[in-house]
Design an enzyme around this catalytic site. Structure first.
Site, PDB file in Angstrom:
ATOM      1  N   LYS A 218       9.939 -12.452  31.465  1.00  0.00           N
ATOM      2  CA  LYS A 218       8.718 -12.017  30.778  1.00  0.00           C
ATOM      3  C   LYS A 218       7.724 -13.164  30.733  1.00  0.00           C
ATOM      4  O   LYS A 218       8.080 -14.265  30.313  1.00  0.00           O
ATOM      5  CB  LYS A 218       9.055 -11.625  29.326  1.00  0.00           C
ATOM      6  CG  LYS A 218       9.142 -10.118  29.110  1.00  0.00           C
ATOM      7  CD  LYS A 218       9.241  -9.827  27.617  1.00  0.00           C
ATOM      8  CE  LYS A 218       9.561  -8.360  27.353  1.00  0.00           C
ATOM      9  NZ  LYS A 218       9.833  -8.091  25.940  1.00  0.00           N
TER      10      LYS A 218
ATOM     11  N   ARG B 127       8.680   2.292  15.944  1.00  0.00           N
ATOM     12  CA  ARG B 127       7.363   2.910  15.771  1.00  0.00           C
ATOM     13  C   ARG B 127       7.379   4.364  16.219  1.00  0.00           C
ATOM     14  O   ARG B 127       7.170   5.262  15.447  1.00  0.00           O
ATOM     15  CB  ARG B 127       6.292   2.137  16.574  1.00  0.00           C
ATOM     16  CG  ARG B 127       5.828   0.880  15.889  1.00  0.00           C
ATOM     17  CD  ARG B 127       5.214  -0.072  16.879  1.00  0.00           C
ATOM     18  NE  ARG B 127       6.185  -0.469  17.885  1.00  0.00           N
ATOM     19  CZ  ARG B 127       5.980  -1.375  18.809  1.00  0.00           C
ATOM     20  NH1 ARG B 127       4.816  -1.967  18.899  1.00  0.00           N
ATOM     21  NH2 ARG B 127       6.930  -1.689  19.668  1.00  0.00           N
TER      22      ARG B 127
ATOM     23  N   SER C   2       2.131  -6.314  19.849  1.00  0.00           N
ATOM     24  CA  SER C   2       1.594  -7.595  20.340  1.00  0.00           C
ATOM     25  C   SER C   2       0.664  -7.333  21.516  1.00  0.00           C
ATOM     26  O   SER C   2      -0.395  -7.962  21.631  1.00  0.00           O
ATOM     27  CB  SER C   2       2.730  -8.529  20.757  1.00  0.00           C
ATOM     28  OG  SER C   2       3.537  -8.845  19.654  1.00  0.00           O
TER      29      SER C   2
ATOM     30  N   HIS D 151       5.353  -6.781  12.525  1.00  0.00           N
ATOM     31  CA  HIS D 151       6.547  -7.635  12.478  1.00  0.00           C
ATOM     32  C   HIS D 151       6.745  -8.208  11.066  1.00  0.00           C
ATOM     33  O   HIS D 151       7.852  -8.225  10.542  1.00  0.00           O
ATOM     34  CB  HIS D 151       6.396  -8.848  13.425  1.00  0.00           C
ATOM     35  CG  HIS D 151       6.394  -8.534  14.886  1.00  0.00           C
ATOM     36  ND1 HIS D 151       5.434  -9.031  15.742  1.00  0.00           N
ATOM     37  CD2 HIS D 151       7.238  -7.802  15.666  1.00  0.00           C
ATOM     38  CE1 HIS D 151       5.700  -8.637  16.978  1.00  0.00           C
ATOM     39  NE2 HIS D 151       6.774  -7.874  16.964  1.00  0.00           N
TER      40      HIS D 151
HETATM   41  N1  ADP Z   1       4.060  -2.490  14.385  1.00  0.00           N
HETATM   42  C1  ADP Z   1       5.377  -2.539  14.336  1.00  0.00           C
HETATM   43  N2  ADP Z   1       6.054  -1.891  13.347  1.00  0.00           N
HETATM   44  C2  ADP Z   1       7.398  -1.923  13.307  1.00  0.00           C
HETATM   45  N3  ADP Z   1       8.186  -2.560  14.208  1.00  0.00           N
HETATM   46  C3  ADP Z   1       7.581  -3.218  15.194  1.00  0.00           C
HETATM   47  C4  ADP Z   1       6.157  -3.245  15.323  1.00  0.00           C
HETATM   48  N4  ADP Z   1       5.851  -3.976  16.419  1.00  0.00           N
HETATM   49  C5  ADP Z   1       7.021  -4.361  16.960  1.00  0.00           C
HETATM   50  N5  ADP Z   1       8.071  -3.913  16.238  1.00  0.00           N
HETATM   51  C6  ADP Z   1       9.494  -4.111  16.503  1.00  0.00           C
HETATM   52  O1  ADP Z   1       9.803  -5.488  16.386  1.00  0.00           O
HETATM   53  C7  ADP Z   1      10.831  -5.861  17.310  1.00  0.00           C
HETATM   54  C8  ADP Z   1      10.368  -7.042  18.153  1.00  0.00           C
HETATM   55  O2  ADP Z   1       9.273  -6.649  18.941  1.00  0.00           O
HETATM   56  P1  ADP Z   1       8.721  -7.556  20.127  1.00  0.00           P
HETATM   57  O3  ADP Z   1       8.197  -8.830  19.571  1.00  0.00           O
HETATM   58  O4  ADP Z   1       7.792  -6.706  20.925  1.00  0.00           O
HETATM   59  O5  ADP Z   1      10.012  -7.940  20.954  1.00  0.00           O
HETATM   60  P2  ADP Z   1      10.797  -7.169  22.122  1.00  0.00           P
HETATM   61  O6  ADP Z   1      10.395  -7.891  23.380  1.00  0.00           O
HETATM   62  O7  ADP Z   1      12.242  -7.384  21.782  1.00  0.00           O
HETATM   63  O8  ADP Z   1      10.356  -5.721  22.076  1.00  0.00           O
HETATM   64  C9  ADP Z   1      11.143  -4.579  18.112  1.00  0.00           C
HETATM   65  O9  ADP Z   1      12.252  -3.936  17.498  1.00  0.00           O
HETATM   66  C10 ADP Z   1       9.888  -3.743  17.934  1.00  0.00           C
HETATM   67  O10 ADP Z   1      10.167  -2.358  18.062  1.00  0.00           O
HETATM   68 MG    MG Z   2       8.246  -5.011  22.379  1.00  0.00          MG
END
Ligand code: ADP
Ligand code: MG
Length: 163
Positions: A40, A89, A127, A16
């Site tokens: 969630k 990803r 996460s 992130h």
């Molecule tokens: N390791 C990573 N590299 C690039 N983008 C990521 C990574 N981890 C999460 N993301 C992206 O960050 C954004 C927010 O992720 P997240 O916190 O899981 O929220 P959500 O519940 O909206 O998926 C999403 O677009 C996800 O694909």
């Molecule tokens: Mg996610």
């Protein structure tokens, strides 16, 4: 132009943070916004997730940490930020993000989504995976910022005591 990076950030990871750094260079103001989804369940409370995000983004002058219960497109419009930043990803992400992009276009065509490709060394970070590792007392050094590593250690120590 301003943009919104929307997510759950439970907790914020190095993946992130990399997207935040790259997007903050492209937009005037980048809102990093936790969208509250009552469906969630999260390990970290909204307050904890906000605090961690604020701490790890304090070095970026044009990044604002926020939360919202609105639809992402409505929030983006309200903040005068017509771009929703997301990270990608794998193909797995693509399917989900494409569906969300179509839904967002249906809701409001004036807000567009912009995707940042992950880096190879961040491609396996999520996460969920760091929570899984930390719950087994495995170190997550480098996968998350140091303050998040500490917060995970504390959280799982507490959870263990509660068993
Ligand atoms: N390791 C990573 N590299 C690039 N983008 C990521 C990574 N981890 C999460 N993301 C992206 O960050 C954004 C927010 O992720 P997240 O916190 O899981 O929220 P959500 O519940 O909206 O998926 C999403 O677009 C996800 O694909
Ligand atoms: Mg996610």
């Amino acid at each position: 132009m301003n943009a919104v990076y929307a997510g759950t950030f439970d907790p914020v990871t190095s993946g992130h943070l990399d997207i935040i750094e790259r997007a903050s260079k492209m937009y005037d103001i980048l809102y990093v916004t936790i969208f509250v989804n009552p469906q969630k369940t999260t390990l970290f409370s909204l307050k904890e997730r906000l605090e961690l995000l604020k701490e790890v983004t304090s070095c970026f002058d044009n990044v604002r940490v926020d939360y919202s219960q609105d639809l992402a497109v409505s929030y983006a419009k309200k903040m005068n930020a017509p771009i929703l930043v997301r990270g990608l990803r794998a193909t797995m992400d693509f399917e989900y993000e494409l569906q969300m992009a179509f839904s967002n276009q249906y809701l409001d065509d004036s807000v567009d989504m912009v995707f940042f490709m992950t880096r190879p060394n961040h491609s396996f970070i999520s996460s969920s995976s760091v929570k899984e590792m930390a719950s087994h007392q495995h170190h997550v050094t480098g996968l998350v910022p140091p303050v998040v590593e500490e917060a995970l250690e504390k959280k799982f120590k507490k959870n263990k005591e509660a068993l």
